[in-house]
Design an enzyme around this catalytic site. Sequence first.
Site, PDB file in Angstrom:
ATOM      1  CB  CYS A  24      -0.868   0.029   1.250  1.00 24.32           C
ATOM      2  SG  CYS A  24      -1.778  -1.465   1.536  1.00 24.32           S
TER       3      CYS A  24
ATOM      4  NE  ARG B  71       4.180   1.783  -1.397  1.00 26.14           N
ATOM      5  CZ  ARG B  71       5.047   1.842  -0.375  1.00 26.14           C
ATOM      6  NH1 ARG B  71       6.161   2.526  -0.505  1.00 26.14           N
ATOM      7  NH2 ARG B  71       4.807   1.211   0.752  1.00 26.14           N
TER       8      ARG B  71
ATOM      9  CD1 TRP C 117      -0.247  -6.136  -0.930  1.00 26.77           C
ATOM     10  CD2 TRP C 117      -0.258  -5.939  -3.151  1.00 26.77           C
ATOM     11  NE1 TRP C 117       0.212  -7.311  -1.449  1.00 26.77           N
ATOM     12  CE2 TRP C 117       0.213  -7.229  -2.816  1.00 26.77           C
ATOM     13  CE3 TRP C 117      -0.343  -5.597  -4.484  1.00 26.77           C
ATOM     14  CZ2 TRP C 117       0.598  -8.155  -3.767  1.00 26.77           C
ATOM     15  CZ3 TRP C 117       0.042  -6.539  -5.426  1.00 26.77           C
ATOM     16  CH2 TRP C 117       0.501  -7.790  -5.063  1.00 26.77           C
TER      17      TRP C 117
ATOM     18  CG  ASN D 267       0.881   1.776   3.686  1.00 27.95           C
ATOM     19  OD1 ASN D 267      -0.225   1.819   3.135  1.00 27.95           O
ATOM     20  ND2 ASN D 267       1.958   2.333   3.188  1.00 27.95           N
ATOM     21  N   GLY D 268       0.144  -1.851   6.239  1.00 29.34           N
ATOM     22  CA  GLY D 268       0.579  -2.845   7.219  1.00 29.34           C
ATOM     23  C   GLY D 268      -0.529  -3.836   7.532  1.00 29.34           C
TER      24      GLY D 268
ATOM     25  CD  GLU E  58      13.506 -19.876  -9.050  1.00 28.47           C
ATOM     26  OE1 GLU E  58      12.934 -20.663  -9.806  1.00 28.47           O
ATOM     27  OE2 GLU E  58      13.344 -18.643  -9.112  1.00 28.47           O
TER      28      GLU E  58
ATOM     29  CE  LYS F   6      14.417 -15.530 -10.181  1.00 30.72           C
ATOM     30  NZ  LYS F   6      13.539 -16.426 -10.537  1.00 30.72           N
TER      31      LYS F   6
ATOM     32  CD  GLU G 116      13.072 -16.072 -14.540  1.00 32.49           C
ATOM     33  OE1 GLU G 116      13.642 -15.960 -13.438  1.00 32.49           O
ATOM     34  OE2 GLU G 116      11.843 -16.043 -14.671  1.00 32.49           O
TER      35      GLU G 116
ATOM     36  CG  HIS H 118      23.385 -41.668 -15.471  1.00 31.33           C
ATOM     37  ND1 HIS H 118      23.717 -42.987 -15.694  1.00 31.33           N
ATOM     38  CD2 HIS H 118      23.365 -41.519 -14.127  1.00 31.33           C
ATOM     39  CE1 HIS H 118      23.844 -43.610 -14.527  1.00 31.33           C
ATOM     40  NE2 HIS H 118      23.638 -42.750 -13.566  1.00 31.33           N
TER      41      HIS H 118
ATOM     42  CE  LYS I 156       6.381 -10.615 -10.530  1.00 33.06           C
ATOM     43  NZ  LYS I 156       7.586 -11.366 -10.116  1.00 33.06           N
TER      44      LYS I 156
HETATM   45  C1  BG6 Z   1       6.534 -16.177 -15.225  1.00 40.01           C
HETATM   46  C2  BG6 Z   1       7.315 -15.311 -14.259  1.00 40.01           C
HETATM   47  O1  BG6 Z   1       6.017 -15.373 -16.232  1.00 40.01           O
HETATM   48  O2  BG6 Z   1       5.483 -16.824 -14.551  1.00 40.01           O
HETATM   49  C3  BG6 Z   1       7.926 -16.193 -13.223  1.00 40.01           C
HETATM   50  O3  BG6 Z   1       8.337 -14.597 -14.961  1.00 40.01           O
HETATM   51  C4  BG6 Z   1       6.826 -16.947 -12.510  1.00 40.01           C
HETATM   52  O4  BG6 Z   1       8.673 -15.425 -12.292  1.00 40.01           O
HETATM   53  C5  BG6 Z   1       5.904 -17.675 -13.492  1.00 40.01           C
HETATM   54  O5  BG6 Z   1       7.411 -17.899 -11.639  1.00 40.01           O
HETATM   55  C6  BG6 Z   1       4.642 -18.108 -12.772  1.00 40.01           C
HETATM   56  O6  BG6 Z   1       3.976 -16.934 -12.379  1.00 40.01           O
HETATM   57  P1  BG6 Z   1       3.020 -16.979 -11.100  1.00 40.01           P
HETATM   58  O7  BG6 Z   1       2.528 -15.561 -10.947  1.00 40.01           O
HETATM   59  O8  BG6 Z   1       1.913 -17.942 -11.408  1.00 40.01           O
HETATM   60  O9  BG6 Z   1       3.867 -17.431  -9.958  1.00 40.01           O
END
Ligand code: BG6
Length: 610
Positions: free
Chosen positions: A2, A27, A75, A101-102, A483, A487, A490, A506, A605
């Site tokens: 928020c 935010r 939020w 907020n919080g 992961e 990372k 990506e 293998h 995202k």
């Molecule tokens: C991708 C994101 O588009 O979707 C990743 O870049 C994410 O970071 C994946 O893990 C799944 O998205 P969500 O919102 O379902 O976790």
Amino acid sequence: MCGIIGYIGNKKAGPILLDGLKKLEYRGYDSSGIAVIDGGVISVIKSVGMIEALDEKCSGGELLNGTVGIGHTRWATHGAPSDVNSHPHLSSDKRFAIVHNGIIENFESLRTELKSLGYKFVGETDSEVIAKLIQHLYNGNIISALRAVIDRLEGSYAVGIISADKPDTLYAIRKDNPLVVGLGNGENFIASDYTAALEHTKRFVLLDDKEIAEITATSTKFYDINGKLVKKTPYTIEWNIEEAQKGGYNHFMLKEIYEQPKALTRTLRPRISGDEIKLDKIEFDAEHLSSVERIDIIGCGSAYHAGIVGRSFIEKHCRIPVNNFLASEYIYSDPITGPKTLTIIISQSGETADTLAALKLAHSRGSKTLAVVNVVQSAIARAADDVLYTHAGPEIAVATTKGYTTQIVALYLIGLKMALKKGTITTKRYKELIRGLTKLPDKVEDMLLETEVEKIKEYAEKFYNHKCVFFMGRGTDYAASLEGALKLKEISYIHAEAYAAGELKHGTISLIEDDTLTLALVTQEKLYHKMESNIKAVKARGGTVIALASRANSKIKSCSDLLLTIPECDDDISPVLTAVQLQLFAYYVALKRGCEIDKPRNLAKSVTVE
Ligand code: BG6
């Protein structure tokens, strides 16, 4: 998260509040609103959705007269995004308006108490209790009322307050949630961060925990919890707006990596009291649990990887077979599921199309669905039978960091609660793991402060030009390495591949040649010697190995080229700590390569289309 803006001065407050809210959009929010004292009456305009909707409702703020007001971008944490749940919230007598907020952790008991005193609530938020509580404790002196309110509130809060009884004054209180006071010429501001007021002033004063700010157009006073005046020293912020939105970090991703201690605390704190785990409204009915023959964990991208980490923990402690599925595969696989399968759906955004489709398919076949989600009231949260929110706060960077680690911790909580219910874990081991979980935020904090970050920058400098990087591990370290590879891929666009270290012979070993980089995760004590021989096998082919080990295993340095360590922690929950190191490694490699870190090419995202 928020956002809060407050204004008091000689200009119309409305437009200034609207503009401040627009500066806080980064935010992340789902609704917004403003309140202005206009002729001794508080006028409130608020709207679910983007700020454009609010802008339209109040004609850019021009609709409201008055030079004192507060604004908020919400939020949602408690209560769906809606007009009525948006802030500002009013006291029942409409003499006070607040923005918050919080999270007020004791809001339910306060709400019950206030209702029993005749106060009516219009929404479902925790924040609304603050407005009613101020009214209830007010006896003509606002400062003493706010002191009493601070005594009653538990949790975290930054609150802006206006009162029709004091139309020439703006108030604020805070605890464990930032709030700054901006000092202008003939006008003053309150804000959840500098961004909202930075174009009006660069001079600020920080409100400290449990302090009260009493602000007029030309003066500011600060009181401590005992009502004693506190002297404040103004300071100047030299940031521009963009820097302020990132809180001084170069990228949102780095800011969110460093937010992980707080995010993990928000995931854990409301759910652990003493040795008891309370998963909000989720009660694992013993009968249903005994009928569960398997658990399917479904997600995409990092959410899928969180599920794999969760699987090794849940299988180990609940002794129920767990399957991991990529949502995009699950929906076309005619899955074998039904009432005897518990389906756990993982999604930061709660809007990923494949994941939502998978949830609906599992549900249609009679499987009970439990969603682990960050965005409150998102599509997946609403479609699931049960939801456990991660409360990580909005995540702006496309590559998830705090979203991922809070998902893992949420799965640990679920696993522990189920294991205790099923009697498949000893009380001793259960308590050990609870202790270990509660210590994670501090351990992440330590890692982020330590010289390890300097080492990671150095390694990034050394290896940023590599064409391919391998990640390997065994057991939960293998899950964590998936992961780590994603990372790096990506955000730095380097080809990265994770594999189970036992699989080295293998296939992957054919790719190891001089200077091939491998990050080897070695946190599992019982697999130490196996990992030692895998590292030696990689090195024997000329490969370079960075060992990422717990301090207890730092002797692994003797057979590796370089070493990164994580603080001592329970082997079963080490992926939260190794994740932070791998996030930082990916970040600094991408930085060195000049990549667009927050918005990597071709990535979104949240993929809301199949
Ligand atoms: C991708 C994101 O588009 O979707 C990743 O870049 C994410 O970071 C994946 O893990 C799944 O998205 P969500 O919102 O379902 O976790």
